[in-house]
Design a protein around this motif. Structure first.
Motif, PDB file in Angstrom:
ATOM      1  N   SER A  46       0.693  -1.116  -0.065  1.00  0.00           N
ATOM      2  CA  SER A  46      -0.150  -0.454  -0.169  1.00  0.00           C
ATOM      3  C   SER A  46       0.898   1.614   0.331  1.00  0.00           C
ATOM      4  CB  SER A  46      -0.701  -0.088   1.112  1.00  0.00           C
ATOM      5  OG  SER A  46      -1.750  -1.352   0.997  1.00  0.00           O
ATOM      6  N   ILE A  51      -0.090   4.948  -1.225  1.00  0.00           N
ATOM      7  CA  ILE A  51      -1.116   5.428   0.141  1.00  0.00           C
ATOM      8  C   ILE A  51      -0.439   5.594   1.667  1.00  0.00           C
ATOM      9  CG2 ILE A  51      -3.126   4.292   0.530  1.00  0.00           C
ATOM     10  CD1 ILE A  51      -3.065   3.791  -2.232  1.00  0.00           C
ATOM     11  N   ILE A  53      -0.939   5.101   4.606  1.00  0.00           N
ATOM     12  CA  ILE A  53      -1.905   4.323   5.475  1.00  0.00           C
ATOM     13  C   ILE A  53      -2.000   4.560   6.786  1.00  0.00           C
ATOM     14  CG2 ILE A  53      -0.810   2.179   4.166  1.00  0.00           C
ATOM     15  CD1 ILE A  53       0.679   1.834   6.565  1.00  0.00           C
ATOM     16  N   LEU A  56      -5.896   5.935   6.152  1.00  0.00           N
ATOM     17  CA  LEU A  56      -6.807   4.828   6.191  1.00  0.00           C
ATOM     18  C   LEU A  56      -8.224   4.540   6.494  1.00  0.00           C
ATOM     19  CD1 LEU A  56      -4.802   2.444   4.136  1.00  0.00           C
ATOM     20  CD2 LEU A  56      -5.881   4.585   3.284  1.00  0.00           C
ATOM     21  N   GLU A  57      -9.223   4.507   6.748  1.00  0.00           N
ATOM     22  CA  GLU A  57     -10.264   4.446   7.778  1.00  0.00           C
ATOM     23  C   GLU A  57     -10.552   2.953   6.924  1.00  0.00           C
ATOM     24  OE1 GLU A  57     -13.572   6.982   7.552  1.00  0.00           O
ATOM     25  OE2 GLU A  57     -11.892   8.870   8.323  1.00  0.00           O
ATOM     26  N   THR A  59      -9.957  -0.568   5.004  1.00  0.00           N
ATOM     27  CA  THR A  59      -8.653  -1.581   4.837  1.00  0.00           C
ATOM     28  C   THR A  59      -9.457  -3.254   4.250  1.00  0.00           C
ATOM     29  OG1 THR A  59      -8.172  -2.157   6.760  1.00  0.00           O
ATOM     30  CG2 THR A  59      -7.552  -0.286   6.111  1.00  0.00           C
ATOM     31  N   ALA A  73     -13.235   0.284   0.178  1.00  0.00           N
ATOM     32  CA  ALA A  73     -11.673   0.539   0.392  1.00  0.00           C
ATOM     33  C   ALA A  73     -10.994   0.034  -0.596  1.00  0.00           C
ATOM     34  CB  ALA A  73     -11.998  -1.344   1.643  1.00  0.00           C
ATOM     35  N   LEU A  75      -8.465   1.834  -3.047  1.00  0.00           N
ATOM     36  CA  LEU A  75      -8.609   2.796  -3.877  1.00  0.00           C
ATOM     37  C   LEU A  75      -7.765   3.213  -5.034  1.00  0.00           C
ATOM     38  CD1 LEU A  75      -7.158   4.212  -0.170  1.00  0.00           C
ATOM     39  CD2 LEU A  75      -9.278   4.611  -1.207  1.00  0.00           C
ATOM     40  N   HIS A  88      -3.510  -2.691   6.914  1.00  0.00           N
ATOM     41  CA  HIS A  88      -2.717  -1.431   7.986  1.00  0.00           C
ATOM     42  C   HIS A  88      -2.401  -2.581   9.046  1.00  0.00           C
ATOM     43  CE1 HIS A  88      -3.573   0.528  11.354  1.00  0.00           C
ATOM     44  NE2 HIS A  88      -3.301   2.152  10.454  1.00  0.00           N
TER      45      HIS A  88
END
Length: 253
Positions: A46, A51, A53, A56-57, A59, A73, A75, A88
């Motif tokens: 990621s 990204i 990490i 992130l909310e 994953t 999730a 992206l 994550h």
């Protein structure tokens, strides 16, 4: 129909995530729609594609444990045709939470099922272990690519992985096959590299990809910039190696 491929080896430091990122990027550059699934709690696939990490909310963890859809999730990356289902550090706890779930070995397969037809390839970056998440990856996959570094102890642990693949074939996923062994970190100036190269080819024959990933400083630098090597330095040897591998893979489909 999507082709789902795990990149797996329980031995760390063999070029697994490097391969997942750059093979995905090379396939995308070839015009294929590609989803890279980060199934490693280190989340390097990621972050290696830019990204953040920490922000992130949603994953792959939420998809596996809280029944969140993959669609929520996934992206986009900075590259055309390439998307990522990020990970994550929370993923490290997922195995414990999954233990008591029904059909725990097929959770990832169920997560990917609604979205798989949107992509030509789904590449799964497995964690360096043979735990429940890796079992989920192999159960969801059509095939597995096994990176083998051209260094001492290269074949150590391969038999354990092959045994795991055999068990998964017999109990969970009869269609699973080995796509091929991929030689990584090859340096033709070193006798040891050449010895391992020859030994792996002698041992596994046609199961070894013709494409070989050479040791290349650009491959090591690219992730720190959040880029694949194909974007970071398209003319580098590492970029060419992964373009060759992508071509070889596309021919097989």
């Amino acid at each position: 129909m999507s082709k789902i491929i795990s990149i797996a080896n329980q031995k760390g430091g063999v070029g697994k995530t490097t391969t997942a990122i750059n093979l995905s990027a090379a396939l995308a550059q070839s015009g294929k729609r590609v989803l890279l699934v980060d199934a490693d709690p280190q989340a390097n696939a990621s972050s290696g594609l830019g990204i953040d990490i920490r922000q992130l909310e949603t994953t792959v963890y939420e998809c596996l444990v809280n029944n969140v859809s993959a669609e929520q999730a996934i992206l986009p990356t900075g590259q055309d045709n390439l998307w990522v289902l990020p990970a994550h550090i929370d993923l490290i706890g997922a195995e414990i939470e999954m233990i008591n779930m029904n059909a725990r070995e097929t959770l990832l397969k169920n997560v990917l099922s609604p979205v798989e037809n949107k992509y030509d390839y789904i590449i799964l970056d497995c964690s360096p272990s043979l735990g429940l998440i890796t079992v989920n990856c192999l159960t969801a996959s059509e095939s597995v690519i096994i990176p083998v570094q051209c260094e001492y102890f290269a074949l150590e642990g391969i038999s354990k992985l092959l045994n795991t693949i055999k068990i998964i074939k017999s109990k969970l996923n009869p269609e699973l096959k080995i796509e091929g062994f991929l030689l990584t970190m090859y340096d033709n100036r070193l006798r040891l590299s050449n010895q391992v190269h020859d030994e792996v080819r002698r041992h596994f024959g046609d199961m070894v990809f013709k494409s070989v990933i050479s040791r290349n400083v650009r491959l090591s630098e690219a992730p720190s910039h959040g880029l694949s090597v194909l974007t970071y330095d398209p003319s580098s040897r590492g970029a060419q190696n992964y373009r060759d591998l992508a071509k070889e893979l596309i021919k097989r489909k």
